[in-house]
Design an enzyme around this catalytic site. Sequence first.
Site, PDB file in Angstrom:
ATOM      1  N   ASN A  29       9.830   4.495   2.552  1.00  0.00           N
ATOM      2  CA  ASN A  29       9.974   3.985   3.701  1.00  0.00           C
ATOM      3  C   ASN A  29      11.333   3.358   3.944  1.00  0.00           C
ATOM      4  OD1 ASN A  29       6.763   4.264   4.376  1.00  0.00           O
ATOM      5  ND2 ASN A  29       6.808   3.297   2.406  1.00  0.00           N
ATOM      6  N   ARG A  79       0.899  -1.188   0.016  1.00  0.00           N
ATOM      7  CA  ARG A  79      -0.105  -0.107   0.048  1.00  0.00           C
ATOM      8  C   ARG A  79       0.956   1.103  -0.189  1.00  0.00           C
ATOM      9  NH1 ARG A  79      -0.887   4.903   2.171  1.00  0.00           N
ATOM     10  NH2 ARG A  79      -0.313   3.982   4.198  1.00  0.00           N
ATOM     11  N   ASP A  80       1.226   1.620   1.090  1.00  0.00           N
ATOM     12  CA  ASP A  80       2.288   2.804   1.334  1.00  0.00           C
ATOM     13  C   ASP A  80       3.524   2.760   0.066  1.00  0.00           C
ATOM     14  OD1 ASP A  80       3.123   5.346   2.172  1.00  0.00           O
ATOM     15  OD2 ASP A  80       4.039   4.311   3.946  1.00  0.00           O
ATOM     16  N   CYS A  83       6.802  10.002  -0.628  1.00  0.00           N
ATOM     17  CA  CYS A  83       5.681  10.769  -0.513  1.00  0.00           C
ATOM     18  C   CYS A  83       5.335  11.813  -1.166  1.00  0.00           C
ATOM     19  CB  CYS A  83       5.806  11.445   1.307  1.00  0.00           C
ATOM     20  SG  CYS A  83       4.330  12.341   1.472  1.00  0.00           S
TER      21      CYS A  83
HETATM   22 MG    MG Z   1       5.439   5.798   4.795  1.00  0.00          MG
END
Ligand code: MG
Length: 299
Positions: A247, A11-12, A238
């Site tokens: 991440n 997801r992220d 992001c």
């Molecule tokens: Mg993140």
Amino acid sequence: MSVRIVEVGPRDGLQNEKTILDTNSKMQFIEMLIEAGFSTIEATSFVRSEKIPQMSDAKELIEGLKAKSINFDMLPCLVPNLKGFEIANDLGIKEIAVFTATSEEFNKKNINATIDESLERIRLVCLEAQKQKVKVRGYISTVFGCPYEGDTSLDTLKLVLDKLFSFGCYEVSLGDTIGIGHPEQVKKIYQFLKATTDMSKIAWHFHDTRGMALANIYSAYQEGARTFDSSAGGLGGCPYAKGASGNVASEDVVQMFDLMGISTGIDLSKLVKASTFILSKLGRSSASKAYQAKIAENS
Ligand code: MG
């Protein structure tokens, strides 16, 4: 001794990659992550596809995974509002994630809402989730600083955190959205919250923009933190935070704890396999040192 690693790559991670993958590759990636030993894998996000096209196949993905009889308790999905919740709930999702930030500007740019407005959306989602016996995990972004506002307030953090717990979140993940935190700051935030918060319900979500993520995780660990978010191969970034790299890579986190003799339940070799698969689909390399070392070891 053990820690829990929440894998957020599907997801992220994928949400912030330019390449839009096909549903089958995502499914295969999730299956490989399960095979590697993750107990929680954030699978997808029920957001408007014009806003985040990378997640536009959320429904197909979940239906595909369902056909493989995968345990849905381990696959949380992000939902931005009641509408997203309804879709997730209809599909039988057992855990959702909701999100806000400690910065007004970031929230406005990211979800077009003030902090208060976002909390009201979350309150409504949590009410419904409780009725449907769906678990809710909270995310708070910009805890370590905001790309627009700079430093963010610890009092705002405390306020937002308490609200999320009062709405029924079982855990809240604190995000260093743009990767500007440092180990002493982690310690300061941990100690600030500790007096009034059950710290076993706090997770830590670091980005490796400045190469500080592992140091930050270690700092949090020493304070007592035991739950960390990370992304296979270091996928992600992001879109609202200039220069924010991915991440922290799950490989780096797993390797560090392996070396320290602390159990993560993850098989590093299998994790590297999952990352290799998804990175080849994305046509990119991994910035993870542990990933590169493992690949070199095996070649
Ligand atoms: Mg993140």
